[in-house]
Design a protein around this motif. Sequence first.
Motif, PDB file in Angstrom:
ATOM      1  N   ALA A 150       7.352  -8.377  -1.653  1.00  0.00           N
ATOM      2  CA  ALA A 150       6.947  -7.103  -2.266  1.00  0.00           C
ATOM      3  C   ALA A 150       7.713  -6.863  -3.564  1.00  0.00           C
ATOM      4  O   ALA A 150       7.152  -6.341  -4.547  1.00  0.00           O
ATOM      5  N   ALA A 151       8.989  -7.252  -3.585  1.00  0.00           N
ATOM      6  CA  ALA A 151       9.798  -7.100  -4.805  1.00  0.00           C
ATOM      7  C   ALA A 151       9.248  -7.982  -5.926  1.00  0.00           C
ATOM      8  O   ALA A 151       9.169  -7.548  -7.088  1.00  0.00           O
ATOM      9  N   MET A 152       8.857  -9.208  -5.589  1.00  0.00           N
ATOM     10  CA  MET A 152       8.294 -10.112  -6.592  1.00  0.00           C
ATOM     11  C   MET A 152       6.981  -9.561  -7.133  1.00  0.00           C
ATOM     12  O   MET A 152       6.702  -9.637  -8.334  1.00  0.00           O
ATOM     13  N   GLY A 185       0.814  -1.217   0.000  1.00  0.00           N
ATOM     14  CA  GLY A 185       0.000   0.000   0.000  1.00  0.00           C
ATOM     15  C   GLY A 185       0.842   1.260   0.000  1.00  0.00           C
ATOM     16  O   GLY A 185       0.496   2.255  -0.659  1.00  0.00           O
ATOM     17  N   LEU A 186       1.955   1.238   0.729  1.00  0.00           N
ATOM     18  CA  LEU A 186       2.812   2.426   0.840  1.00  0.00           C
ATOM     19  C   LEU A 186       3.715   2.614  -0.379  1.00  0.00           C
ATOM     20  O   LEU A 186       3.906   3.735  -0.848  1.00  0.00           O
ATOM     21  N   LEU A 187       4.285   1.519  -0.876  1.00  0.00           N
ATOM     22  CA  LEU A 187       5.323   1.612  -1.908  1.00  0.00           C
ATOM     23  C   LEU A 187       4.835   1.253  -3.310  1.00  0.00           C
ATOM     24  O   LEU A 187       5.478   1.628  -4.300  1.00  0.00           O
ATOM     25  N   LEU A 188       3.718   0.533  -3.394  1.00  0.00           N
ATOM     26  CA  LEU A 188       3.180   0.130  -4.700  1.00  0.00           C
ATOM     27  C   LEU A 188       1.680   0.444  -4.738  1.00  0.00           C
ATOM     28  O   LEU A 188       0.839  -0.454  -4.861  1.00  0.00           O
ATOM     29  N   PRO A 189       1.318   1.711  -4.616  1.00  0.00           N
ATOM     30  CA  PRO A 189      -0.102   2.071  -4.472  1.00  0.00           C
ATOM     31  C   PRO A 189      -0.977   1.633  -5.643  1.00  0.00           C
ATOM     32  O   PRO A 189      -2.138   1.268  -5.445  1.00  0.00           O
ATOM     33  N   LYS A 205      17.394  -9.597  -9.724  1.00  0.00           N
ATOM     34  CA  LYS A 205      16.468  -8.456  -9.751  1.00  0.00           C
ATOM     35  C   LYS A 205      15.615  -8.419  -8.489  1.00  0.00           C
ATOM     36  O   LYS A 205      15.357  -7.355  -7.925  1.00  0.00           O
ATOM     37  N   VAL A 206      15.172  -9.599  -8.041  1.00  0.00           N
ATOM     38  CA  VAL A 206      14.335  -9.663  -6.846  1.00  0.00           C
ATOM     39  C   VAL A 206      15.110  -9.167  -5.626  1.00  0.00           C
ATOM     40  O   VAL A 206      14.605  -8.353  -4.838  1.00  0.00           O
ATOM     41  N   ILE A 207      16.349  -9.635  -5.464  1.00  0.00           N
ATOM     42  CA  ILE A 207      17.158  -9.223  -4.310  1.00  0.00           C
ATOM     43  C   ILE A 207      17.423  -7.718  -4.342  1.00  0.00           C
ATOM     44  O   ILE A 207      17.256  -7.019  -3.330  1.00  0.00           O
ATOM     45  N   LYS A 208      17.816  -7.208  -5.500  1.00  0.00           N
ATOM     46  CA  LYS A 208      18.116  -5.772  -5.623  1.00  0.00           C
ATOM     47  C   LYS A 208      16.879  -4.935  -5.330  1.00  0.00           C
ATOM     48  O   LYS A 208      16.942  -3.922  -4.598  1.00  0.00           O
ATOM     49  N   THR A 209      15.734  -5.344  -5.861  1.00  0.00           N
ATOM     50  CA  THR A 209      14.494  -4.595  -5.647  1.00  0.00           C
ATOM     51  C   THR A 209      14.073  -4.647  -4.183  1.00  0.00           C
ATOM     52  O   THR A 209      13.605  -3.650  -3.617  1.00  0.00           O
ATOM     53  N   ALA A 210      14.236  -5.808  -3.552  1.00  0.00           N
ATOM     54  CA  ALA A 210      13.874  -5.939  -2.135  1.00  0.00           C
ATOM     55  C   ALA A 210      14.725  -5.026  -1.260  1.00  0.00           C
ATOM     56  O   ALA A 210      14.205  -4.360  -0.354  1.00  0.00           O
ATOM     57  N   ARG A 211      16.024  -4.969  -1.529  1.00  0.00           N
ATOM     58  CA  ARG A 211      16.899  -4.073  -0.764  1.00  0.00           C
ATOM     59  C   ARG A 211      16.460  -2.620  -0.943  1.00  0.00           C
ATOM     60  O   ARG A 211      16.423  -1.841   0.016  1.00  0.00           O
ATOM     61  N   ASN A 212      16.148  -2.250  -2.197  1.00  0.00           N
ATOM     62  CA  ASN A 212      15.728  -0.867  -2.474  1.00  0.00           C
ATOM     63  C   ASN A 212      14.412  -0.537  -1.778  1.00  0.00           C
ATOM     64  O   ASN A 212      14.234   0.586  -1.276  1.00  0.00           O
ATOM     65  N   MET A 213      13.513  -1.499  -1.732  1.00  0.00           N
ATOM     66  CA  MET A 213      12.214  -1.245  -1.097  1.00  0.00           C
ATOM     67  C   MET A 213      12.367  -1.084   0.412  1.00  0.00           C
ATOM     68  O   MET A 213      11.676  -0.269   1.032  1.00  0.00           O
ATOM     69  N   TYR A 214      13.274  -1.853   0.997  1.00  0.00           N
ATOM     70  CA  TYR A 214      13.544  -1.678   2.429  1.00  0.00           C
ATOM     71  C   TYR A 214      14.074  -0.269   2.688  1.00  0.00           C
ATOM     72  O   TYR A 214      13.614   0.432   3.604  1.00  0.00           O
TER      73      TYR A 214
END
Length: 325
Positions: free
Chosen positions: A236-238, A176-180, A271-280
């Motif tokens: 969330a990254a997936m 909800g916060l990061l992928l509205p 891509k999943v790992i990189k995106t997850a780190r960025n989302m954190y």
Amino acid sequence: SSGINAEYGMRRVVYEGEVSDEARGEVWRVLLKLHLEQHTHRQRSYRNTLLTEKHRDIKLKVPTDVESKEYEAFKCAMAAVETDCRRTESSNPLFSGSDNPNQACLKRLLIHYYLHRPEIGYVQGMSDLLIPLFTVIRVESEIFWCFDAIMNRSAFSQGENCDLHHQLAFLREVVGLLLPDIYNYLSTTGDALTLTCCHRWFLLFFKREFSLPDLLPLWDTLLSAPSPFFQVFISAAMISLYFPPFLKSNCTATDILMRCQGLAGQFDVRKVIKTARNMYRDLLNMPVVPCSLRPLVGPQGAVWHGYRIPVFSCFECKKGKCKYS
């Protein structure tokens, strides 16, 4: 203090980098607290001896009264373990075959866990969680204690915020916060926001979504991350990477569930790992983080140099009634 700093330092190197296959066994032993980073070789050897003896004692807990409810429950657990181990990694030469000693070891470990944690018992899917540990650790007693540590942070655990309900609630809030846009679509599409499509991800720590060679570096990140529930950010990254086509196709909740299952083995782990780190990091960088996500952020984001210390607030804070403060 020096031991704590050493542990954080090692964890950050693992979280932000890559672990070689040769080093992974020792790294996981430290991340799962089998070895303590500050211990000498002699101290680790002594600790291993104690844990081996403790594991040996667990084997003696097999119920002997054949008329008791405990013995009947034990027999049921044995049957379930036998069935699951026969199916688990059946195409992997390391475990395939009814007389395979590695499969026999899996069965022993799961039965020992059942005896060690009767309040949890044996649940289908636990055998999947053993496979990465067996592949990396390879010493039976050490696998057992690493498995116990994994289980303590899994959705099978009775630990605070570990159950599937809480972890899915964290995921809904992060989406909800990061992928509205994705959140809004899911919220208006049947019961899609229950995130049934993600249940298997949490229960099995992505074991069936990635090939084993890809799963190991994913677990490197999962085990070393500053968040104690980093599986939420991986999920969330997936969603971020693979759900947009679902929106364009106007998928129903059932369609999303079926398509998610069809994605197994197709996720790009890097891509999943990189995106997850960025989302954190994106969550920490928000002007205000909801207090309900305080357990998700974890205490160590503030320790790592370069990470913003988040400001937590919620409506209940203003009334002095926030249960997360």
